[in-house]
Design a protein around this motif. Structure first.
Motif, PDB file in Angstrom:
ATOM      1  N   ILE A  81       0.828  -1.217   0.000  1.00 12.11           N
ATOM      2  CA  ILE A  81       0.000   0.000   0.000  1.00 12.11           C
ATOM      3  C   ILE A  81       0.854   1.255   0.000  1.00 12.11           C
ATOM      4  CG2 ILE A  81      -1.875  -1.202   1.181  1.00 12.11           C
ATOM      5  CD1 ILE A  81      -1.032   0.102   3.761  1.00 12.11           C
ATOM      6  N   ASP A  82       2.169   1.062  -0.023  1.00 12.17           N
ATOM      7  CA  ASP A  82       3.075   2.213  -0.054  1.00 12.17           C
ATOM      8  C   ASP A  82       2.990   2.897  -1.414  1.00 12.17           C
ATOM      9  OD1 ASP A  82       5.914   3.519  -0.505  1.00 12.17           O
ATOM     10  OD2 ASP A  82       5.631   3.306   1.663  1.00 12.17           O
ATOM     11  N   THR A  83       2.960   4.216  -1.409  1.00 11.34           N
ATOM     12  CA  THR A  83       2.821   4.969  -2.673  1.00 11.34           C
ATOM     13  C   THR A  83       4.022   4.767  -3.578  1.00 11.34           C
ATOM     14  OG1 THR A  83       3.771   6.903  -1.592  1.00 11.34           O
ATOM     15  CG2 THR A  83       1.382   6.720  -1.592  1.00 11.34           C
ATOM     16  N   ALA A  84       5.186   4.460  -3.016  1.00 13.10           N
ATOM     17  CA  ALA A  84       6.381   4.296  -3.848  1.00 13.10           C
ATOM     18  C   ALA A  84       6.203   3.111  -4.789  1.00 13.10           C
ATOM     19  CB  ALA A  84       7.619   4.094  -2.958  1.00 13.10           C
ATOM     20  N   LEU A  85       5.710   1.964  -4.254  1.00 15.28           N
ATOM     21  CA  LEU A  85       5.499   0.791  -5.107  1.00 15.28           C
ATOM     22  C   LEU A  85       4.444   1.072  -6.161  1.00 15.28           C
ATOM     23  CD1 LEU A  85       5.979  -2.177  -5.748  1.00 15.28           C
ATOM     24  CD2 LEU A  85       4.242  -2.755  -4.026  1.00 15.28           C
ATOM     25  N   LYS A  86       3.365   1.725  -5.761  1.00 20.19           N
ATOM     26  CA  LYS A  86       2.286   1.993  -6.715  1.00 20.19           C
ATOM     27  C   LYS A  86       2.770   2.942  -7.813  1.00 20.19           C
ATOM     28  CE  LYS A  86      -1.701   2.478  -4.912  1.00 20.19           C
ATOM     29  NZ  LYS A  86      -2.880   3.008  -4.189  1.00 20.19           N
ATOM     30  N   GLU A  87       3.470   3.993  -7.433  1.00 19.55           N
ATOM     31  CA  GLU A  87       3.938   4.961  -8.432  1.00 19.55           C
ATOM     32  C   GLU A  87       4.960   4.325  -9.368  1.00 19.55           C
ATOM     33  OE1 GLU A  87       5.422   8.167  -6.148  1.00 19.55           O
ATOM     34  OE2 GLU A  87       3.443   8.980  -5.622  1.00 19.55           O
ATOM     35  N   PHE A  88       5.841   3.471  -8.818  1.00 13.77           N
ATOM     36  CA  PHE A  88       6.878   2.867  -9.652  1.00 13.77           C
ATOM     37  C   PHE A  88       6.258   1.911 -10.663  1.00 13.77           C
ATOM     38  CE2 PHE A  88       9.893  -0.596 -10.497  1.00 13.77           C
ATOM     39  CZ  PHE A  88      10.947   0.129 -11.047  1.00 13.77           C
ATOM     40  N   GLU A  89       5.354   1.054 -10.221  1.00 11.46           N
ATOM     41  CA  GLU A  89       4.793   0.055 -11.134  1.00 11.46           C
ATOM     42  C   GLU A  89       3.896   0.693 -12.188  1.00 11.46           C
ATOM     43  OE1 GLU A  89       4.528  -4.128  -8.782  1.00 11.46           O
ATOM     44  OE2 GLU A  89       2.843  -2.759  -8.534  1.00 11.46           O
ATOM     45  N   ASN A  90       3.217   1.756 -11.822  1.00 12.49           N
ATOM     46  CA  ASN A  90       2.244   2.342 -12.744  1.00 12.49           C
ATOM     47  C   ASN A  90       2.775   3.605 -13.430  1.00 12.49           C
ATOM     48  OD1 ASN A  90      -0.255   0.649 -12.232  1.00 12.49           O
ATOM     49  ND2 ASN A  90       0.322   1.261 -10.143  1.00 12.49           N
ATOM     50  N   TYR A  91       4.088   3.885 -13.274  1.00 12.12           N
ATOM     51  CA  TYR A  91       4.640   5.059 -13.929  1.00 12.12           C
ATOM     52  C   TYR A  91       4.527   4.864 -15.436  1.00 12.12           C
ATOM     53  CZ  TYR A  91       7.388   9.329 -14.317  1.00 12.12           C
ATOM     54  OH  TYR A  91       7.786  10.601 -14.575  1.00 12.12           O
ATOM     55  N   GLN A 124      14.413   1.891  -1.022  1.00 12.48           N
ATOM     56  CA  GLN A 124      14.504   2.112   0.418  1.00 12.48           C
ATOM     57  C   GLN A 124      13.426   1.296   1.166  1.00 12.48           C
ATOM     58  OE1 GLN A 124      16.724   3.741   2.095  1.00 12.48           O
ATOM     59  NE2 GLN A 124      17.865   4.640   0.373  1.00 12.48           N
ATOM     60  N   THR A 125      12.247   1.260   0.582  1.00 13.76           N
ATOM     61  CA  THR A 125      11.157   0.502   1.207  1.00 13.76           C
ATOM     62  C   THR A 125      11.476  -0.988   1.247  1.00 13.76           C
ATOM     63  OG1 THR A 125       9.567   2.133   0.367  1.00 13.76           O
ATOM     64  CG2 THR A 125       8.677   0.016   1.124  1.00 13.76           C
ATOM     65  N   ILE A 126      12.042  -1.516   0.147  1.00 13.17           N
ATOM     66  CA  ILE A 126      12.433  -2.931   0.103  1.00 13.17           C
ATOM     67  C   ILE A 126      13.499  -3.209   1.152  1.00 13.17           C
ATOM     68  CG2 ILE A 126      13.510  -4.710  -1.324  1.00 13.17           C
ATOM     69  CD1 ILE A 126      12.155  -3.405  -3.741  1.00 13.17           C
ATOM     70  N   SER A 127      14.445  -2.285   1.289  1.00 10.09           N
ATOM     71  CA  SER A 127      15.500  -2.459   2.299  1.00 10.09           C
ATOM     72  C   SER A 127      14.899  -2.461   3.698  1.00 10.09           C
ATOM     73  CB  SER A 127      16.533  -1.331   2.165  1.00 10.09           C
ATOM     74  OG  SER A 127      17.155  -1.356   0.887  1.00 10.09           O
ATOM     75  N   LYS A 128      13.890  -1.603   3.932  1.00 10.89           N
ATOM     76  CA  LYS A 128      13.234  -1.596   5.239  1.00 10.89           C
ATOM     77  C   LYS A 128      12.519  -2.914   5.491  1.00 10.89           C
ATOM     78  CE  LYS A 128      12.428   3.414   5.545  1.00 10.89           C
ATOM     79  NZ  LYS A 128      11.394   4.473   5.585  1.00 10.89           N
ATOM     80  N   LEU A 129      11.916  -3.508   4.434  1.00 10.34           N
ATOM     81  CA  LEU A 129      11.261  -4.799   4.579  1.00 10.34           C
ATOM     82  C   LEU A 129      12.258  -5.856   5.028  1.00 10.34           C
ATOM     83  CD1 LEU A 129       8.867  -6.722   4.311  1.00 10.34           C
ATOM     84  CD2 LEU A 129       9.375  -6.923   1.867  1.00 10.34           C
ATOM     85  N   LYS A 130      13.471  -5.858   4.458  1.00  6.96           N
ATOM     86  CA  LYS A 130      14.498  -6.817   4.872  1.00  6.96           C
ATOM     87  C   LYS A 130      14.884  -6.574   6.322  1.00  6.96           C
ATOM     88  CE  LYS A 130      19.256  -8.295   4.061  1.00  6.96           C
ATOM     89  NZ  LYS A 130      19.595  -8.101   5.458  1.00  6.96           N
ATOM     90  N   GLY A 131      15.045  -5.313   6.702  1.00  8.51           N
ATOM     91  CA  GLY A 131      15.470  -5.002   8.054  1.00  8.51           C
ATOM     92  C   GLY A 131      14.394  -5.180   9.104  1.00  8.51           C
ATOM     93  N   SER A 132      13.124  -5.397   8.665  1.00  5.35           N
ATOM     94  CA  SER A 132      12.034  -5.527   9.637  1.00  5.35           C
ATOM     95  C   SER A 132      12.054  -6.851  10.363  1.00  5.35           C
ATOM     96  CB  SER A 132      10.687  -5.365   8.912  1.00  5.35           C
ATOM     97  OG  SER A 132      10.480  -6.438   8.010  1.00  5.35           O
ATOM     98  N   ASN A 133      12.808  -7.829   9.872  1.00  9.95           N
ATOM     99  CA  ASN A 133      12.818  -9.145  10.492  1.00  9.95           C
ATOM    100  C   ASN A 133      14.212  -9.738  10.403  1.00  9.95           C
ATOM    101  OD1 ASN A 133      12.346 -12.145  10.832  1.00  9.95           O
ATOM    102  ND2 ASN A 133      10.241 -11.384  11.075  1.00  9.95           N
ATOM    103  N   GLU A 134      14.719 -10.223  11.514  1.00  9.35           N
ATOM    104  CA  GLU A 134      16.088 -10.729  11.568  1.00  9.35           C
ATOM    105  C   GLU A 134      16.263 -12.022  10.793  1.00  9.35           C
ATOM    106  OE1 GLU A 134      17.156 -12.380  15.451  1.00  9.35           O
ATOM    107  OE2 GLU A 134      15.076 -12.008  16.057  1.00  9.35           O
ATOM    108  N   TYR A 135      15.162 -12.691  10.427  1.00  7.79           N
ATOM    109  CA  TYR A 135      15.276 -13.965   9.720  1.00  7.79           C
ATOM    110  C   TYR A 135      15.207 -13.794   8.207  1.00  7.79           C
ATOM    111  CZ  TYR A 135      14.021 -15.296  14.435  1.00  7.79           C
ATOM    112  OH  TYR A 135      13.979 -15.413  15.784  1.00  7.79           O
ATOM    113  N   ILE A 136      15.091 -12.556   7.710  1.00  7.63           N
ATOM    114  CA  ILE A 136      15.053 -12.313   6.266  1.00  7.63           C
ATOM    115  C   ILE A 136      16.487 -12.136   5.781  1.00  7.63           C
ATOM    116  CG2 ILE A 136      14.274 -10.762   4.447  1.00  7.63           C
ATOM    117  CD1 ILE A 136      11.869 -10.076   6.131  1.00  7.63           C
ATOM    118  N   ASP A 137      16.873 -13.009   4.821  1.00  3.84           N
ATOM    119  CA  ASP A 137      18.222 -12.902   4.267  1.00  3.84           C
ATOM    120  C   ASP A 137      18.277 -11.848   3.175  1.00  3.84           C
ATOM    121  OD1 ASP A 137      21.016 -14.082   3.724  1.00  3.84           O
ATOM    122  OD2 ASP A 137      20.027 -14.297   1.767  1.00  3.84           O
TER     123      ASP A 137
END
Length: 802
Positions: A81-91, A124-137
């Motif tokens: 639901i982040d605007t960055a993903l929506k704007e990037f895919e639908n640019y 940046q959002t994808i990087s935050k997703l990785k950092g949100s959980n210690e088990y994500i490689d």
């Protein structure tokens, strides 16, 4: 004397004595058997405790992993639901900007700058997703339009140049998202490899119908094993591992220094697969007995398995022999009490049965011998029951002729029996008659030659006559011959229509023979050939009608209905179709239409005046009145009260002198009946609605449904739904929901019940759905509503104190 009484009591308690003897023998079996049983029970108890502990460990681990996977899914939903993903895919010109090279045109710079900013925010959002959980490689985001992959380490690659070339294996076969795939070796940017478990999500922000964009979250298997498996602190000899939905190893306890091949072989995996989603089993592995416990996670699709060595657990039972000896000694001491209690409980059903038998004997049955044993007494009672049954069956056989006559009488008159019901009753009453092709005779006994004969002689002669008629009919044709009413004998037999002439001759022969042999004077009325048994009432009426003309034909004659009817007289056709339209208009409350159809019917009947017999017109008017009376009776309306007439309505109709009086009388009847019917229907609807409201007020729980209410009231659910909406202005479900919400508000504000318990009391067993519905109707969740009511109550108390 005492000895005799004791022997007598013993004879009456043979079964009880046998039970006590049996338990004595069982209780004194060798102590070795008792020891074996105790040993087995102890082992079983230890196994159950071990199984319960393993199950608890597995459940805790599975719940924790499910929670962790749920957190990752929630993080992805935040990303989606982040605007960055929506704007990037639908640019709109993303592909164009990605293809630019060399010197950029000034015209493209503003759009390019915005596109780069959008992509940077997405990375940046994808990087935050990785950092949100210690088990994500690592996290990959694949854009199918641009054939481009963005990674959580802030890198961008074309699909064909991506270092982890095996990342999209089997993705195209996925049918639903998100999906946890099989573990694989993922290649890192530094060319090293790591085992990961991919979670595949699909982006739903696309505005156009294009191919899917994927977000792949790679879970670090080593980190998961260390966090969820190694920390279980399993005892030596115990093993824990996790299998995927296809049976592949995902995680295992590597702290024990064991590899997959050392712990689990193919035979064990096959056995685990046969166990299904949950269960436990003992399994012999390399000469060692182990306990395999399996539980599955429905949300993850994984199997969590523990393997425990039972040989080591059972080692503690080596000194069980001493305990068995002590236990058996205690059992020997308590055996007397055990036998007494056990035999009484087992003997109770027999004692209750004996009490029942004695009660029935005392209330008028046979008297049992006081020295009989229990089993002999029960046997004697059963024999008495069988004798009673045989007696009832004999009475049923004796009453068969009377029942046959009642059934045949029903067939000869209008009835509602189906063909299947008639066939079943034919078989039960031992009657033989095919349903198609029936000759119908009615023999009327008009007198006896011997005027001084008594009733007994007359009855015997009638029986002889019936037997003779049965014997005279063709032997290969099913038939029914019986006296249906006093001095009237119905004769039904199967045949062909072409055999009518032979039937006339046979009827004449029967008349002459019966008169000469039995002195009985009779006439035979013959109906038209009956094609089907459903037409039998009509044929019976024809046979009776034929007998009405016997004065013209003479006694001791065969009277065929077609021979005596006046074929030159026009046939009067009663307007049955208009009668049905009239009844429907009355039911619908349409008085204007009802009066119109009534006038048409009377006009049709009047038009036959002078063309048919007067009694035919009279019969038509009586038929119309009879139909209206039947309709009024069906809906509990008394036409006499309605017309304020005390006498018989048919007599009132018969007293009308001309068509004007007849028409006026029927018009008054129709008008009052229509008005009364409208009120009756409305009152009936109101009663139904009042009953429904009372039922909802008494119980608005889960069992309160439209279907259940309709069944209790004996109504059609669709009809009940329609009249409820008409009367209340809302549907049944809408009204029930409002009552449930009001009841739940009362429980929230006045009790300390949990929200889940309140939801269940008002019929909502899914708490989430109850909370959602409550908020839709009140604007607050149940918890917020409770806080608000508590605050208001506290404020009110403060004001009263102040």
């Amino acid at each position: 004397m005492f000895r005799k009484r004791l022997l007598s009591k013993a004879k009456q308690r043979v079964m009880l004595i046998r039970l006590i003897s049996f338990f004595l023998v069982i209780s004194l079996l060798p102590l070795l058997i008792i020891g074996t049983i105790l040993d087995r029970n102890i082992r079983s108890s230890m196994k159950e405790e071990l199984l319960a502990a393993n199950s608890q460990h597995i459940q805790q681990t599975a719940s924790t992993m499910e929670f962790m996977i749920g957190q990752i899914s929630n993080q992805f939903r935040q990303l989606s639901i982040d605007t960055a993903l929506k704007e990037f895919e639908n640019y709109p010109r993303g592909n164009y900007y990605e293809s630019l090279s060399g010197e950029y045109r000034s015209l493209d710079l503003p759009g390019l700058y915005f596109y780069i900013q959008t992509k940077e925010r997405l990375i940046q959002t994808i990087s935050k997703l990785k950092g949100s959980n210690e088990y994500i490689d690592s996290v990959y985001m694949y854009d199918s339009d641009k054939e481009m992959i963005l990674t959580s380490d802030k890198m961008q690659f074309q699909k064909n140049l991506f270092y982890d070339f095996d990342w999209d294996k089997d993705i195209q076969s996925i049918q639903y998202f998100p999906t946890i795939m099989e573990p694989r070796l993922a290649k890192a940017k530094d060319h090293s490899y790591k085992t990961v478990i991919p979670m595949v999500f699909v982006s739903n922000t696309r505005m156009l119908d294009k191919s899917n964009n994927y977000v792949v979250v790679n879970l670090d298997v080593e980190a998961l094993s260390h966090a969820f498996v190694s920390k279980l602190e399993l005892k030596p000899g115990n093993t824990f591992f996790v299998l995927s939905s296809s049976g592949k190893m995902l995680l295992q306890d590597n702290d024990q220094g064991l590899t997959r091949h050392e712990v689990v072989d193919e035979a064990m995996l096959t056995q685990i697969d046969k166990m299904g989603n949950a269960g436990s089993i003992e399994y012999v592995d390399r000469g060692e007995t182990v306990l395999i416990n399996v539980q599955s996670s429905s949300s993850l699709g994984w199997k969590f398995v523990t393997i425990t060595s039972l040989d080591e657990v059972y080692a503690a039972v080596s000194r069980i022999g001493d305990m068995i000896l002590i236990t058996c000694s205690i059992l020997v001491v308590a055996i007397g009490l055990l036998i007494f209690a056990a035999t009484r409980n087992i003997y109770n059903p027999i004692r209750h049965l004996l009490d029942f038998i004695h009660h029935n004997f005392e209330s008028g049955g046979k008297k049992a011998d006081s020295h009989w044993s229990e089993l002999r007494l029960i046997r004697g009672s059963l024999e008495e029951i069988m004798e009673d049954r045989k007696s009832l069956q004999q009475k049923l056989r004796e009453s068969l002729p009377a029942n046959q006559e009642k059934f045949v009488y029903t067939l000869l008159h209008d009835h509602s029996l189906s063909r299947d019901e008639m066939n079943e009753k034919m078989a039960f009453f031992e009657l033989e008659l095919k349903f198609c092709g029936i000759h119908v005779w009615l023999i009327l006994i008009e007198g006896f030659h011997d005027l001084n004969a008594g009733e007994e002689d007359k009855s015997l002669n009638k029986l002889r006559m019936i037997n003779y008629v049965e014997q005279s009919l063709p032997s290969d044709r099913p038939n029914i011959v019986m006296e249906i009413v006093e001095n009237q004998i119905i004769v039904l037999f199967n045949g062909e229509k072409s055999e009518l002439q032979e039937g006339f001759k046979l009827a004449e022969l029967i008349i002459n023979t019966v008169e000469s042999k039995f002195g009985i004077i009779c006439t035979v009325g013959i109906a038209q050939f009956c094609e089907d048994i459903m037409q039998l009432p009509h044929s019976y009426e024809q046979a009776k009608e034929a007998l009405l003309y016997r004065r013209m034909a003479g006694s001791c004659e065969v009277v065929y209905i077609e021979d005596v009817r006046m074929t030159g007289t026009p046939v009067f056709n009663y307007p049955k179709d208009k009668e049905e339209i009239l009844i429907q208009a009355l039911i619908n409350g349409d008085l204007t239409q009802s009066r119109k159809i009534l006038n048409q019917m009377i006009h049709d009947i009047k038009s036959h005046e002078g063309q048919v017999y007067y009694h035919q017109i009279k019969h038509a008017l009586v038929q119309l009145l009879n139909r209206l009376v039947k309709m009024a009776n069906d809906i509990r309306i008394d036409l006499n009260d309605l017309l304020e007439e005390e006498g018989n309505l048919f007599n009132s109709l018969n007293q009308k002198n001309n068509w004007f009086e007849i028409t006026s009388w029927f018009d008054e009847l129709i008008t009052k009946l229509s008005n009364n019917l409208v009120h009756a229907v409305r009152d009936k609807k109101n009663r139904h609605i009042e009953q429904v409201l009372r039922m909802i007020d008494d119980n608005c729980g889960e069992t309160m449904t439209l279907q259940n209410v309709a069944e209790q009231l004996g109504l059609n659910p669709s009809y009940l739904s329609r009249i409820f909406k008409d009367e209340q202005g809302v549907t049944f479900l809408e009204f029930l929901t409002e009552v449930r919400i009001a009841r739940s508000k009362q429980l929230i504000s006045q009790t300390n019940l949990k929200i889940k318990e309140i939801g269940e009391q008002v019929g909502y067993y899914k708490t989430n759905y109850f909370i959602k519905l409550f908020k839709e109707h009140t604007g607050l969740t149940p918890g917020d509503y409770r806080k608000l009511t508590n605050q208001l109550a506290n404020d009110l108390e403060d004001n009263e104190v102040g």
